[in-house]
Design an enzyme around this catalytic site. Structure first.
Site, PDB file in Angstrom:
ATOM      1  N   CYS A  46     -11.414   3.477  -0.257  1.00 43.06           N
ATOM      2  CA  CYS A  46     -10.075   3.942   0.131  1.00 43.06           C
ATOM      3  C   CYS A  46      -9.710   3.149   1.378  1.00 43.06           C
ATOM      4  O   CYS A  46     -10.570   2.893   2.238  1.00 43.06           O
ATOM      5  CB  CYS A  46     -10.136   5.443   0.430  1.00 43.06           C
ATOM      6  N   THR A  47      -8.442   2.780   1.464  1.00 41.95           N
ATOM      7  CA  THR A  47      -7.999   1.900   2.560  1.00 41.95           C
ATOM      8  C   THR A  47      -8.368   2.412   3.952  1.00 41.95           C
ATOM      9  O   THR A  47      -8.577   1.616   4.858  1.00 41.95           O
ATOM     10  CB  THR A  47      -6.470   1.769   2.510  1.00 41.95           C
ATOM     11  N   HIS A  48      -8.420   3.721   4.104  1.00 45.12           N
ATOM     12  CA  HIS A  48      -8.643   4.278   5.439  1.00 45.12           C
ATOM     13  C   HIS A  48     -10.114   4.257   5.861  1.00 45.12           C
ATOM     14  O   HIS A  48     -10.420   4.316   7.041  1.00 45.12           O
ATOM     15  CB  HIS A  48      -8.160   5.724   5.481  1.00 45.12           C
ATOM     16  N   TYR A  58      -0.585   8.499  -2.305  1.00 48.74           N
ATOM     17  CA  TYR A  58      -0.632   8.258  -3.749  1.00 48.74           C
ATOM     18  C   TYR A  58      -1.859   8.956  -4.360  1.00 48.74           C
ATOM     19  O   TYR A  58      -1.911   9.189  -5.561  1.00 48.74           O
ATOM     20  CB  TYR A  58      -0.757   6.762  -4.044  1.00 48.74           C
ATOM     21  N   GLY A  59      -2.838   9.243  -3.499  1.00 49.12           N
ATOM     22  CA  GLY A  59      -4.153   9.704  -3.959  1.00 49.12           C
ATOM     23  C   GLY A  59      -4.165  11.024  -4.694  1.00 49.12           C
ATOM     24  O   GLY A  59      -5.168  11.387  -5.285  1.00 49.12           O
ATOM     25  N   ASP A 105       0.859  -1.188   0.000  1.00 47.45           N
ATOM     26  CA  ASP A 105       0.000   0.000   0.000  1.00 47.45           C
ATOM     27  C   ASP A 105       0.895   1.236   0.000  1.00 47.45           C
ATOM     28  O   ASP A 105       2.100   1.139   0.230  1.00 47.45           O
ATOM     29  CB  ASP A 105      -0.874   0.002   1.273  1.00 47.45           C
ATOM     30  N   SER A 106       0.268   2.383  -0.215  1.00 48.79           N
ATOM     31  CA  SER A 106       1.015   3.641  -0.172  1.00 48.79           C
ATOM     32  C   SER A 106       1.489   3.968   1.244  1.00 48.79           C
ATOM     33  O   SER A 106       2.300   4.856   1.420  1.00 48.79           O
ATOM     34  CB  SER A 106       0.111   4.768  -0.669  1.00 48.79           C
ATOM     35  N   CYS A 135      -4.076  -1.127  -1.993  1.00 52.28           N
ATOM     36  CA  CYS A 135      -4.278   0.314  -2.124  1.00 52.28           C
ATOM     37  C   CYS A 135      -5.236   0.551  -3.297  1.00 52.28           C
ATOM     38  O   CYS A 135      -4.991   0.068  -4.408  1.00 52.28           O
ATOM     39  CB  CYS A 135      -2.926   0.960  -2.407  1.00 52.28           C
ATOM     40  N   ASN A 136      -6.303   1.287  -3.025  1.00 52.32           N
ATOM     41  CA  ASN A 136      -7.286   1.544  -4.094  1.00 52.32           C
ATOM     42  C   ASN A 136      -6.685   2.372  -5.217  1.00 52.32           C
ATOM     43  O   ASN A 136      -6.943   2.133  -6.397  1.00 52.32           O
ATOM     44  CB  ASN A 136      -8.493   2.289  -3.512  1.00 52.32           C
ATOM     45  N   THR A 137      -5.844   3.348  -4.839  1.00 52.94           N
ATOM     46  CA  THR A 137      -5.249   4.216  -5.847  1.00 52.94           C
ATOM     47  C   THR A 137      -4.283   3.422  -6.736  1.00 52.94           C
ATOM     48  O   THR A 137      -4.327   3.516  -7.964  1.00 52.94           O
ATOM     49  CB  THR A 137      -4.527   5.400  -5.163  1.00 52.94           C
TER      50      THR A 137
HETATM   51  N1  DGL Z   1      -4.088   3.861   0.209  1.00 55.18           N
HETATM   52  C1  DGL Z   1      -4.746   4.915  -0.512  1.00 55.18           C
HETATM   53  C2  DGL Z   1      -5.992   4.360  -1.208  1.00 55.18           C
HETATM   54  O1  DGL Z   1      -6.561   3.366  -0.815  1.00 55.18           O
HETATM   55  C3  DGL Z   1      -5.104   6.072   0.389  1.00 55.18           C
HETATM   56  C4  DGL Z   1      -3.926   6.903   0.842  1.00 55.18           C
HETATM   57  C5  DGL Z   1      -3.189   7.557  -0.307  1.00 55.18           C
HETATM   58  O2  DGL Z   1      -3.708   8.531  -0.901  1.00 55.18           O
HETATM   59  O3  DGL Z   1      -2.100   7.108  -0.604  1.00 55.18           O
HETATM   60  O4  DGL Z   1      -6.428   4.906  -2.183  1.00 55.18           O
END
Ligand code: DGL
Length: 276
Positions: free
Chosen positions: A188-190, A46-47, A14-15, A77-79
Site C-alpha cells: 500500500c502506498t502509505h 479507493y481501498g 494515485d487515490s 496506487c496498489n488498489t
Molecule cells: N493508495 C492506496 C493503495 O496503495 C491506499 C489509499 C486508498 O485506500 O486509497 O492501495
C-alpha cells in the site's frame, strides 16, 4: 519544433497522497524525468471501493493525464493497479506500469523459504493481485495476505512513530510472522512511510519489499528499452519539472508533499475530475 517525445513527462496517479511515495522514488532514481502527478484527494480512499468504481475513477484520471502530453503512466496506487490495470492500459494507449508486478517480482526473487507476506488495503487483498503475480513466477511460494486498513489514516495523521501505530502494526503482522515469512511486501502506498517502525517490529530476518522503489526501477528499464529516457537534466531554474494536480484539499496535499518529497512544491491545482 515540438519537443522530443522522450522529453515529455511521466503521468503518475494515485487515490490521494500516498502515491507521493512512488513519485519520490522516481525523483530520486530518475532525476531527469519530469512528472505530472494526479492525486484523487476528493474520492480517497479507493481501498474500500468496488472494482467498478475504481475503474471509472482511474479511466477519468487517465483521460485528464493524457491531456498533459505524457509519454507513459505509472499507476502509483496498489488498489487501482489491482483493480483497474487492464482498463488503464486500454484507455492510455501509451506504456503503463503499475506497482504490483514490480513488487511481486522482487518478493519472488528475495524469498528463500518461500513464505511471503503481503499487507495492503482490503480491496487489494480481495483481488489477490499480489498472490496471482507471485504465483505466475513461482506457484510454490506460499503468499499470506493481510489487510491493514487502519494504517492509512494513521500515516495521514502523521503518527509514524507512535506506540498506538506500533500496536496496530503488530496486530496485523502477528499471523504473517507465525507463518515464518522471510519477505514482506509493503503493498500500500502509505506503508513505506512506516518502514522503520515495521523493520523494528519484524526484526532483520524479514526482508521488506517496497513496491514504490521497485516500480521506479521498472520504469527506468521500460524507458530505456523503449528509447523514451529523458536525456535532458532538470535545470535549476526550470519552471515546472514536477506538476501536481488534485481533486480537493490542495493545501493539505502540498503540506504532505513537502514533508516527504526531496523537492519543495508550491502549489497543487484542483481539477474537476468528474468531468473527464
Ligand atoms: N493508495 C492506496 C493503495 O496503495 C491506499 C489509499 C486508498 O485506500 O486509497 O492501495
Amino acid at each position: 519544433m515540438s519537443p522530443a517525445k522522450s522529453e515529455a513527462p511521466i503521468g503518475v496517479f494515485d487515490s490521494g497522497l500516498g502515491g507521493l511515495t512512488v513519485a519520490r522514488e522516481i525523483m530520486r532514481n530518475l532525476p531527469k524525468e519530469r512528472i505530472v502527478y494526479f492525486g484523487d484527494t476528493a474520492r480517497v480512499p479507493y481501498g474500500n471501493k468496488s472494482k467498478t468504481t475504481v475503474i471509472r475513477y482511474s479511466r477519468q484520471i487517465v483521460r485528464f493525464l493524457k491531456q498533459q502530453e505524457i509519454k507513459a503512466i505509472v499507476i502509483a496506487c496498489n488498489t487501482a493497479t489491482s483493480m483497474a490495470f487492464d482498463e488503464v492500459r486500454e484507455e492510455a494507449e501509451i506504456p503503463v506500469i503499475g506497482v504490483v508486478e514490480p513488487g511481486a517480482v522482487m518478493a519472488a526473487r528475495t524469498t528463500v523459504n518461500k513464505q511471503v507476506g503481503v499487507i495492503a488495503t482490503r480491496a487489494t487483498i480481495q483481488t489477490k493481485a499480489y498472490t496471482k503475480a507471485i504465483h505466475a513466477i513461482d506457484p510454490e511460494i506460499n503468499v499470506i495476505s493481510q489487510a491493514g486498513p487502519l494504517l492509512v489514516p494513521l500515516v495521514e495523521e502523521g503518527w509514524l512513530h507512535d506506540r498506538i501505530t506500533d500496536e496496530i502494526i503488530m496486530r496485523y503482522l502477528d499471523d504473517l510472522l507465525e507463518h515464518d515469512i522471510d519477505t514482506l511486501i509493503l503493498g500500500c502506498t502509505h506503508y513505506p512511510l512506516l518502514r522503520s517502525e515495521i523493520r523494528k517490529l519484524v526484526g532483520d530476518k524479514v526482508t521488506l519489499v517496497n513496491p514504490a522503489y521497485e516500480t521506479a526501477k521498472e520504469l527506468e528499464r521500460m524507458l530505456a528499452e523503449s528509447g523514451l529516457e529523458n536525456e535532458k537534466a532538470v535545470e535549476p531554474d526550470e519552471p515546472y519539472p514536477y506538476r501536481f494536480f488534485v481533486s480537493d484539499e490542495a493545501e493539505r496535499f502540498t503540506d504532505f508533499a513537502n514533508s516527504i518529497l526531496p523537492v519543495d512544491i508550491k502549489t497543487a491545482r484542483i481539477i474537476p475530475i468528474e468531468e473527464y
